[in-house]
Design a protein around this motif. Structure first.
Motif, short mmCIF file in Angstrom:
data_model
loop_
_atom_site.label_atom_id
_atom_site.label_comp_id
_atom_site.label_asym_id
_atom_site.label_seq_id
_atom_site.Cartn_x
_atom_site.Cartn_y
_atom_site.Cartn_z
N PHE A 198 0.84 -1.20 0.00
CA PHE A 198 0.00 0.00 0.00
C PHE A 198 0.88 1.25 0.00
N ASN A 222 2.38 1.73 -3.41
CA ASN A 222 1.39 2.29 -4.32
C ASN A 222 1.16 3.77 -4.06
N SER A 234 -1.10 1.82 -13.18
CA SER A 234 -2.22 1.01 -12.69
C SER A 234 -2.63 -0.05 -13.70
N GLN A 260 -10.40 -7.46 -9.87
CA GLN A 260 -9.30 -6.67 -10.43
C GLN A 260 -9.39 -6.47 -11.94
N SER A 280 -8.16 4.83 -9.58
CA SER A 280 -7.27 3.83 -8.98
C SER A 280 -6.77 4.27 -7.61
N LEU A 320 -7.78 2.59 -4.14
CA LEU A 320 -6.72 2.04 -3.28
C LEU A 320 -6.99 2.37 -1.81
N SER A 333 -8.96 -0.29 1.31
CA SER A 333 -7.91 -0.65 2.29
C SER A 333 -8.47 -1.38 3.52
N ASN A 374 -8.43 -4.93 2.40
CA ASN A 374 -7.08 -5.42 2.18
C ASN A 374 -6.30 -5.59 3.48
#
Length: 449
Positions: free
Chosen positions: A19, A22, A38, A217, A236, A240, A244, A247
């Motif tokens: 993360f 990114n 991305s 995805q 994107s 993200l 989270s 994730n």
């Protein structure tokens, strides 16, 4: 229990580090560069999903050490096939996305997929025997290390090529660690009958992989075509942040709790555990999502990184992410109960709704998120009804808690106009208390499993 904690810790640290990578990439690259970044990431993830065609799962079910050479050979052939497909596709992607930079990036990315099969297949044997620490260090520590190196290189070079180098380093270090930490696999003849069994088993897994990838995805390969690469960069980055909670919380948590669902010791209390997990996950997701919704704009302003941030879109993504987190938990339960074929039908329904609606409703990122949200609600509804055939679900209690959760969200959103800082602190504290109580309540089930 020790293996589960180590697995959870390394998985979580890996998620956090990627993360951060990114996030830094989005800050150091221009808007159009991050859009291309991305797309390349989505392509790499697509190939990685195809690497997971159930070979390891089948070895756990029916495998012995003398079959490892066969597995190694199949993996290697699979890697070359995926590489070939990506090499061919690299010649057409620039035209598809109206770009002029994708060809060399995708061409170079293709070679990643001949590295992964070269790792020591003894990993499958150790995984089957639940000797997890060498496996976790090989697979997750190498991922963590590569993400950290990627962060440093991105800060220095500020290039999309860092992403590709990071994955090359990840698979290379994984190969090296696998042969250092594990004994060499025995050299034996290629077993054709076992290879046929693996390929037959993999056919069912590939369907599931395709469905889950394109729903979760794979849209990242379609959305830039619909809204353009610069708008896709905003989507994107906001996505993200918005997903989270799933994730960082749900995916590691599902890995940790999976042995409980599969344990024969708790069969009699499975319904009670599933009901408890679904309700707790709902509230954990609500309070963590609200914390991120209030807190992320403050942090991004402090870091002077708002060029890719869309606050309205974040709200839509977080609401979608709330249902996605519950759905991810649901999928883990289906897998643990060996009900994958039933769950595939749920995924097919979700996919049909997504692609059916996207044909008409694709004008902006928020509209696309609304489409995904509608499909996810249908997914949850159908998934819970189907699961009820095998598990004693208390749907009334679950629906009641969902309604309470939505009311709580609306009340908090109203209060956030006046008390945003106190709400950030309050939600974070409630989340931590709920998380500790949740793990404490499941402690004896971990011990039994």
């Amino acid at each position: 229990m020790k293996n589960q904690i180590v697995t959870f810790l390394f998985f979580w640290l890996g998620q956090i580090s990627f993360f951060i990578f990114n996030f830094i990439s989005s800050k150091e690259l221009s808007t159009s560069e991050y859009g291309v970044y991305s797309i390349v990431l989505a392509v790499i993830m697509f190939g990685m999903r195809f690497m997971e065609v159930g070979i390891g799962d089948y070895y756990v079910i029916k495998g012995s050490e003398d079959k490892l050479k066969t597995i190694f050979t199949i993996n290697l052939i699979k890697g070359f096939v995926i590489m070939g497909v990506f090499l061919c596709s690299s010649f057409f992607l620039d035209d598809f996305y109206n770009s002029n930079v994708l060809f060399p990036l995708i061409f170079a990315s293709s070679f990643i997929f001949i590295l992964e099969p070269l790792k020591n297949p003894m990993l499958y044997k150790f995984y089957k025997e639940k000797r997890m620490i060498p496996v976790v260090i090989t697979e997750r520590a190498s991922y963590l290390l590569s993400s950290i190196i990627g962060i440093v290189l991105m800060l220095y070079f500020k290039s999309i090529w860092v992403l590709i180098f990071m994955y090359i380093f990840y698979f290379s270090s994984q190969i090296l660690l696998s042969y250092i930490l594990l004994p060499n696999f025995p050299i034996s003849k290629f077993n054709r009958s076992y290879a046929k069994e693996i390929l037959t088993f993999s056919k069912h897994i590939i369907g599931f992989i395709l469905l889950t990838y394109f729903i979760r995805q794979g849209l990242d390969l379609i959305i830039p075509k619909l809204i353009g690469i610069p708008n896709f960069a905003v989507y994107s980055f906001t996505f993200l942040i918005g997903v989270s909670p799933t994730n960082f919380l749900i995916y590691p948590f599902n890995k940790l709790i999976y042995p409980i669902y599969t344990s024969e010791v708790i069969n009699n209390s499975l319904g009670m555990i599933v009901n408890k997990v679904l309700v707790k996950v709902l509230y954990l997701m609500i309070f963590l999502s609200l914390t991120i919704y209030y807190f992320s704009p403050l942090i991004l302003k402090l870091l002077d990184h708002t060029k890719l941030f869309d606050y309205k879109l974040l709200g839509a993504v977080l609401l979608y992410g709330l249902f996605r987190g519950i759905a991810a938990t649901l999928g883990t339960i289906y897998k643990a109960l060996n009900l994958q074929k039933r769950y595939n039908k749920v995924l097919i329904i979700e996919a049909l709704i997504i692609f059916g609606l996207l044909v008409v409703f694709n004008q902006s990122a928020i509209i696309i998120m609304m489409v995904l949200g509608i499909a996810m609600v249908v997914h949850l509804t159908v998934g819970l009804i189907v699961l009820r055939r095998s598990v004693e679900l208390d749907l009334k209690k679950l629906i009641l808690n969902m309604m309470i959760g939505l009311i709580l969200i609306f009340i908090e959103l109203f209060l956030s106009n006046y008390f945003i800082i106190p709400l950030v602190i309050l939600n974070a504290l409630i989340f931590m208390v709920l998380l500790i109580k949740f793990f404490t309540s499941l402690k004896h089930y971990f011990i039994k499993s």
